[in-house]
Every structure is written in structure tokens, then in C-alpha cells.
Design an enzyme around this catalytic site. Sequence first.
Site, PDB file in Angstrom:
ATOM      1  N   GLY A  37      -2.907 -16.550   3.141  1.00 49.37           N
ATOM      2  CA  GLY A  37      -2.957 -17.017   4.524  1.00 49.37           C
ATOM      3  C   GLY A  37      -1.708 -16.717   5.324  1.00 49.37           C
TER       4      GLY A  37
ATOM      5  CG  ASP B 192      13.107   2.830   4.096  1.00 48.10           C
ATOM      6  OD1 ASP B 192      13.900   2.283   3.308  1.00 48.10           O
ATOM      7  OD2 ASP B 192      12.041   2.313   4.474  1.00 48.10           O
TER       8      ASP B 192
ATOM      9  CG  ASP C  98      14.862   4.293   0.159  1.00 44.67           C
ATOM     10  OD1 ASP C  98      14.319   3.344  -0.435  1.00 44.67           O
ATOM     11  OD2 ASP C  98      14.233   5.172   0.775  1.00 44.67           O
TER      12      ASP C  98
ATOM     13  CG  HIS D 166       3.363   9.315   8.822  1.00 48.80           C
ATOM     14  ND1 HIS D 166       4.032  10.465   9.177  1.00 48.80           N
ATOM     15  CD2 HIS D 166       3.441   9.242   7.463  1.00 48.80           C
ATOM     16  CE1 HIS D 166       4.482  11.064   8.076  1.00 48.80           C
ATOM     17  NE2 HIS D 166       4.148  10.330   7.033  1.00 48.80           N
TER      18      HIS D 166
ATOM     19  CG  HIS E 115       0.373   9.917   1.362  1.00 44.77           C
ATOM     20  ND1 HIS E 115       0.878   9.532   2.583  1.00 44.77           N
ATOM     21  CD2 HIS E 115       1.139   9.299   0.430  1.00 44.77           C
ATOM     22  CE1 HIS E 115       1.902   8.709   2.389  1.00 44.77           C
ATOM     23  NE2 HIS E 115       2.081   8.555   1.100  1.00 44.77           N
TER      24      HIS E 115
ATOM     25  N   GLY F 120       7.355   8.948   1.808  1.00 47.30           N
ATOM     26  CA  GLY F 120       8.450   9.014   2.763  1.00 47.30           C
ATOM     27  C   GLY F 120       9.813   8.759   2.139  1.00 47.30           C
ATOM     28  CG  HIS F 121      10.540   5.748   0.407  1.00 47.44           C
ATOM     29  ND1 HIS F 121      11.483   4.975   1.025  1.00 47.44           N
ATOM     30  CD2 HIS F 121       9.335   5.318   0.859  1.00 47.44           C
ATOM     31  CE1 HIS F 121      10.873   4.093   1.812  1.00 47.44           C
ATOM     32  NE2 HIS F 121       9.574   4.283   1.730  1.00 47.44           N
TER      33      HIS F 121
END
Lengths: 558, 558
Positions: free
Chosen positions: B56, B170, B202, B241, B370, B373-374
Site C-alpha cells: 500500500g 549513476d 555506482d 529514457h 534493452h 544503464g549501469h
Amino acid sequence: MSIPIAAPEPLAQGTLRVTPIGGLGEIGRNMTTFEFDGKILIVDCGVLFPEEHQPGVDLILPDFEPIKSRLDDIVGVVLTHGHEDHIGAVPYLLRLKNDIPLIGSGLTLALVEAKLKEHRIKPYTLTVVEGQKEQVGPFDLEFIAVNHSIPDAMAVAIRTPAGLALATGDFKMDQLPLDGRITDLRSFARLGEEGVDLFLVDSTNADVPGFTPTERSIGPVLDQVIAKSQRRVIVASFSSHVHRVQQVIDAAHANGRRVAFLGRSMVRNMTIAQQLGYLTVPDNTLIDYKKARDLPDDKIVYMSTGSQGEPMAVLSRMANLDHAIEPGEGDTIILASSLIPGNENAVYRVIDGLTRLGANVVHKANARVHVSGHAAAGELLYCYNILKPKNVLPVHGEYRHLMANAKLAQDTGIPEERTIIGGNGTIIDLRDGEATIAGQLDIGFVYVDGSTVGGVTDADLKDRRILGEEGFVSIIVVVDSSTGRIISGPEIHARGVAEDDSVFDDVTPKIIAALKEAAGNGVRDNHALSQIIRRTIGRWVNQKLRRRPMIVPLVIEA
Amino acid sequence: MSIPIAAPEPLAQGTLRVTPIGGLGEIGRNMTTFEFDGKILIVDCGVLFPEEHQPGVDLILPDFEPIKSRLDDIVGVVLTHGHEDHIGAVPYLLRLKNDIPLIGSGLTLALVEAKLKEHRIKPYTLTVVEGQKEQVGPFDLEFIAVNHSIPDAMAVAIRTPAGLALATGDFKMDQLPLDGRITDLRSFARLGEEGVDLFLVDSTNADVPGFTPTERSIGPVLDQVIAKSQRRVIVASFSSHVHRVQQVIDAAHANGRRVAFLGRSMVRNMTIAQQLGYLTVPDNTLIDYKKARDLPDDKIVYMSTGSQGEPMAVLSRMANLDHAIEPGEGDTIILASSLIPGNENAVYRVIDGLTRLGANVVHKANARVHVSGHAAAGELLYCYNILKPKNVLPVHGEYRHLMANAKLAQDTGIPEERTIIGGNGTIIDLRDGEATIAGQLDIGFVYVDGSTVGGVTDADLKDRRILGEEGFVSIIVVVDSSTGRIISGPEIHARGVAEDDSVFDDVTPKIIAALKEAAGNGVRDNHALSQIIRRTIGRWVNQKLRRRPMIVPLVIEA
């Protein structure tokens, strides 16, 4: 695509009626009925494990509704192998009628028997079969060895005058299995020449390209990891994966280590597997885990449950330092298992906990310590080509898996109209080599929760989801039944909503005002007063807190 | 390893105090404070998304407790890039003091500004920087371009007399990024020669071997899939993105298709990106989705949100036929995104729903649509070797990621005692090139739920978990306060427990008997009577149903 609910025509003489009750559009609770000449054969009777939108549920059973009035017509239940999603619901079926004959291989029935004892069901009727023929009512059965992630798995060919159906059960086609028991393609070839009219085929890995690597490829990795380890090694896997455990035992033994089993189901299953000769343990290798603690750290491998991050299983408890074996600096943990979708967070929490304790965690993502138990696309193509079935019914899988499997069949030349995408309850009639959809039953979910079977409904689960996301607010008012005057309350109590019930102080006068107005207007009906309370506080909570907890008003007359 | 809570010594003159407030031991709510000479600089201020054990909850904020009494000492907040886990908590920080200066690149601050408007926070102070130096209080800042899955990301070098700290934010090291803006290794080399005293780096992909493939490798796959499609194409990805969306636009344009954005955040972010020149759209390519429906099916690509299976996002609604665009036979859906752990079931439900509608679903598991991003391990090694930092603090990651990153640092020759594994609230003092742990703050979770910030506590979440798994049983009894006689009730109501409250008929006489006995013994205290009710029904439910719902007894005096 979903097939509208439609009662089928009465079953015509000479027709085989096939109805998947569970396992289509889901991974689990596999069960299919075959009806011919008034008699019913069941293949598999498994459970499904709940997902996060089915909170608190222990197990989900196949919906026995379609067979409840036909129990006396059931001539037997064939169990293709001993995994929970194929045998787990047997005790619940036998609660309805305990003398339905169970038919399966030695290991499968031994695992079923352990389950029946736990459920205190007796007497029961077992028929152990292995690569042989068996007449069961009007069904002429032939059992064919298949390879899977548990030993002694079988496909079953079902012959009736309506034609030949072949159900694979779960399988893959490891060409170098540990026990040498390959999926019996020779028999598939023979059946193909005879003519397979309906092929019910495992779809679990139909969307995975290529071939599942051999189980044997894991052995050297285990050996290497154990050889490198200076301290304790703990391996977690499925408690039914006898061959995986065999490889752990072999690697431990080769490295001069003894093996202790941890976890109730691991101990039980491996005891059975050893007794029946499916697991070979070198002398002086097994050791009780309590005694194992006296061994030097580099002389022991623990073989444990809990590879899916289950909170009560051994591995999770170890990660929480809530188990007699406490992992520490320099220990090696191997998760020799798949990661079942939905379990990722739980498994990563365990991996993190173990890492934090100083252990080195080896898993699927950083070493080849697992291979799947199901045939990938390349293997399925072999089956289609050697069998050349007239009709195909992909089973065991989510919709995308069934679709992927049907496409593979079509790639080998089976016409699209002969590949049937069905759901649970789809009735398929086979006659003269033609399979047609003859109806669709309404199939529900039967939830096991605690000792309750079927008493918890989808409505209860919806309530649980609301309660779990938002909590509840209860408002109790005692009113004089004749005047409508408030005698006591409103008392407001909330759980899961706010740190302190005083947050509701502002709304109390509003409720009193609304009830007074209603009383003035002559409203006496409890339900109507409850609705007034619900609306008043519901609107206030939505506006003030921007939330939607369950509102539970209660008006008591005194 | 966890560091015991310990207050640090007062900060000595000439020492830089670095305290990660969030983002260590978790993926999200990144925030670190740097204190020197009585002034505080904050780097990033993001949110964490809740897991299933936090039901929740909408968002989790960093715990601002350590800075609440120091708001006037904060000289600025550097925002390294525009992702939610780095900027999402800024509005909540600015609610405490709205004129704290925000420092970041153009795109980052444009995204922050949109957020501040939604939260109706003004005035605010923005300083746009890009590859330049900036003096902020006692902190001499230098901004260095890094490559990430959103344009305009930056690392920040922080110089004080205590030494030089470098925080990567990042990043990854795509050597052929779409916008040509590579991670500026030349600057890293220069800083390395100057001497980096503390490297905050990162860790997200530190346990992934090798190198993250180039974003550019996705373009040809998108082009191929779109070229093959005969009907509509719907691509789902993250709404921030920009480069992924750019590649979709390019592939659509190359195939003579127009592009319509779907989803509020997609429309907003791409409008900002286009206005600021980060997104290049050929003339006559974008079209409003309402008009797009008039185009032929093979002339449109929809670019949508919902790649993580979020139930209210466009893609889920499409799969449920609850959106104006209804996917159907022959449509192609591309999930050009990662699958964040924990979202698997939700995403597979969406994939299944779309497949069922006849769509062909292309995703990470069946095509290269895909890339992460790291920086993976191979890239991080480059950083360690070119920087040769004196001290390393792995940030942004679960414990296993921090550990993996520290090991990479050690592999390049950095001594183990100079790689600091900390948690949220670990205080690190830097002085004369020596970083030491100086204390540990007690850091909590701050939950945003509806309009409530911090009002929902861990105790409420525990209640929600019980309610969500087991439901509740409430028992209301009205008693005469003087005699203890039952005037009304017990009324028993349950939700999420059983289909029908009549299941409790058996226990009602037991409760009455227990209360009568208590009344006879002179018990009048409401709390004591409630406890008697709780024990009586609790024991019965446990034995009879084998479950443990929340028991909510209420005794009302009248």
C-alpha cells in the site's frame, strides 16, 4: 482468446472426451480427464502455488466440480511423476473417495504414499508400473520413460477405439542423463508409425530457443566450487531433484567431504530415493546434521531446502541466523536451482543476508549450477517430427507458452486448425482422428488455507488485498432502537491506516451530525444508518488522507 | 556486517564528513550529505519504490531526520541526473525549506521543475550547470559528464581543504552513445593525477561480468521488428529514457510510420526533452494518439509507459482492454525495457494478456531490445585504474552489489581497509587522505501513502501484512458497566477469513460463557474483557481453521 462457457453434447458412443481441468494458462495444478464409454481416467492431480494476488493462500487445487458427481466412474489416476504440481492434490481427491486406484512409477507412488500418510488417508490402492501396458477400464495404457528433473517420470499413451492419445507429462530430452534413462524416442517413433491422434505436450519451455543443457554439465561446476572452498559448503535445491542431489553427493565425496541433509522434505525424499535405489550414496558419506557440526569446516557439505527464498525453509532461516547452522565468513552457499518468477525479491533478500554474514554465494546468475527440467523448443521439434501427431493440445503452461508450442507444431507441418489452444475446462472430443472443441466448463480456483478447502473465496481474497494495501477503519455506534438516539460511540478503531486513531478525531462530530440528521428524518434501519456512516467517513478519509481503507461500520441496537 | 548505532564526535575543523542517507543496501532513495566547516552539501535526493512487504505504500523517502535541525546550513543540493531514485524526494525536502538551492544539468532541473509544479512548491532556486566549476559555500564543485540511460547525467567532484571526493551518480561507459556524450574519462584521468581521496561509485551492476552493450545495438533490432510488422506497433519503455525513445522514433520514421506518445509521464517528459533539444523528431512524425487511430495500422507506432506491468499504466490497461487503443491480432508489442526484480509476475501477466489478444510480444527474453544503464564490472575496472582513488565507498546497491564493487576495487590494488562497506547513516570522515568510519546514525523508512508522509509506520505495515494474509475477525459486545451483564452481542464479523460469518456460530456460546464467568468473578475492566474475548476466539480459530487472522475485540459499556 477465451472460449465461452458452453455445456457439451452428451458423449457419443465411440468418442474419447478429453478435458484439461488444470494446468492450461497456468504453471501448476496439472490434471486432465479422459472419458470413454462412461468411464473416466485422470492423468495427474497437482497443486498450484499462489501468486501475490492470492495472499495467505497455502495451495490452489484443481476444481473437482466436473467429476464430483462421477466419482464412481473414475477407473484410475495416472501420475506421470512425483512433483507437487502433478501429485499434490491427490490427497484432496482421495478425501472425496479414497479407493480410486493410483497408477504410477515406483518413486512417484512412494512420494504419493508419504503424502497420503501425512493426510491420514487409508486405505488406498496403488499400482506400480514401469514401461509396461495396463488395461484400466476401457483404457489401454502404455507407459513410456521420459527424462525430467525427478527420476522415474513417464509419458502415457492412452488407447481407446476412438484413437490414440499421448500425454508427455513433464519432460525433456537430456541425451546423457545421469541415470541413463533417456526419453524413449524409439517408443515415440513406434507410436508415430501406429498413428498418434492427440498429443498432449508439455509447454513450459516452448518459448525457450534451442536445447536444455545436460544435467551432467553441472557436476564439474559443483566439483570446482567445492574444491575451491576452504570452509563449509551449503547447497540449496529442490527436495525432489534426486539427480542434482546425487551430483552434490558425488562432488562432496570426491573432495573428501561428508553430506548432511537439512529440511524436512529433503530428508524425507532422499530417504525414499535411497531406499528405492534412485540415489547412490558412498559408504560413510551421509551424516546427521547435529553430528556434522563436530566435523572440521572443510569436511562437510550441507544439502538443504529453501532455494526459492521461502521464509520458513532452512536457507532463509540460516540467512536470518535463526537456524542451528549459522553461516559465516568464508562459507560457500550454492543455490543449485532455478529462480521461479515471483520469487526474485525473496531469493535476493536471502542472497544479500548470506553475503552480509560473509558467505560467498554462488547461483545461476554467476555459475552454471542449474539446468531446466523441461524440453526447450529444439527438443519439442524432435517430438513433433518423430510422432507426426494428427492433433496437438499444448498443456502445462501460461498462455504464451501454449501459443509458442502450437507454433512449433505448425512449423513442423501440423495444420493450424489441428493445434488446439484450450484453457482449463475446454472439452475436446476425439473421434475418427478428428479432435474438436465440444464445450467449455466453468472452472474455478479452489483455495487451501489452513484447514479450510474451498472456504476461502475470490471475494475473501479481494478483501484481503484491500486490507493488505489499505487497512481498515471500524466505526461502532450503539443506538436506541426506538428513538435512534446515540447511546454510545461512535468508537473509531483503525489498523494499518495511521499511527494513532486520534487522526479520526475530526470526523467524529461529522458522523454524529449525520446520524442525528438521519434520526430526525425517522431513519431507524441499521443498514441505512451503516451506509450513512460509511459514506461520511469514507469521503473524509479519501479527501483528507487520499486513501481508500476498508470501512466497516457497525450499528448496534440496545 | 552492520555497524552499531553510535553518535560521532563533533566534526573537527578541516575534516569532510560524508554520510550516505539513502541508497546503500537498497536500490533507490539515493542521497548523501557532505559536511565541511558547518555547511552541508547534499548530492541527490531520490525515492525508493516499495517491495511486496511494504504493501500500500506509494513511495519511500530518505530519512531527513539527520538534517531536519540543520536546514539553514544546507548550501545546495546537487542532482546528478533526472531519475526518480535521484530527484523524486526533492519536493519533500523543499517542503521543509523551499529555498534550498538546486544544482544540476538542464534536463535534470527541467524534470525537477515539473515535479515542483505538481507539488505546488514555490519559489525555488535552480542553478543549471554543465561541465563547469561552481563554488557552493565551502565546496568547490566540478561537474563531469557521464553516460547513463537518461541524457545529461553528471558526476560531481567535491573539493574542500580536506581532500577531493568524486561521486559518479549513476553511470555507464557506452563508448558509442547516441548523443556522443561519453563518460568523460579524460577528466577522470586528470582528477586521478590530482589525487582522488574518496570515490563514491555506482554499484548497481558491479556483480555483472564484462561490459554493458551499447545503446546503439538496440536500434537495428527495433528497425527490424517494426519493418516486419504488418499492423500496429506498440513500444513500452521508461518515460525518461530519451535515447530509447529516440531510437523508436528513428525506426518508426525509417519505416514510414508516425509516432504517438501514450501515458502522462511519457508525454510530459518527451515534451520537455524535445523543447530542450535532447530529442530530435523529424517533421510530421509525432501525432496525437486520438488522431493516430485514423491512420492505417501499418503507419503508426505507439510509444507508451507500463513496461513494468504497473496496473494503472497504459500497457496493463491495453492488455485488459481498458484503454482506447485495443491491441489485437497481428499487432506487435515491444517491451524495450529491463525487468526490475519483483515485477516479473506483473509483467508476465501483461505479456500473457497481450498474447491472448493475438499480439506478438517482443521482449528482452526473445530479442535484444534493452541494455542496462549501469556500468558492469569491466567498466568499473577502467574507472578504478584511471582514478586510483585513495578510498572507495561503493554506493547505489544492495549489499551484494556493494561487496562486488569493493572486490573490483581490491582487484585493481586498492587495499581492503580503504574500501568502505557502509550502510545508510554510516558517517565517514575524510582528513589528510584518510577515510574512517566515525559513527552510525539510526536511519528509518519514511513512507508516503496517499497524502500522508511518515504517518504510516512499520507497525501499520505489519498490521497490513497480517490483514492481507489472514483478514480479521471483529467481536463486539455491549455490556452493562455496573453488572457486567451482556446487553447486546457478541456480534462477530469477519473479512477475508471465510465465505460466511456463520462459520463463527460455534464459538459464540464459548465467548458468552467466558464473559459470564468473568462477570461472575467481578471482572469489569474493558481491556481485561477484550483479552478474554481475544483468547477465546483466537484459540478456536487457530484450532478449527488452522489460521491466525487479526482478532479485534471491542467491549462497549452502556
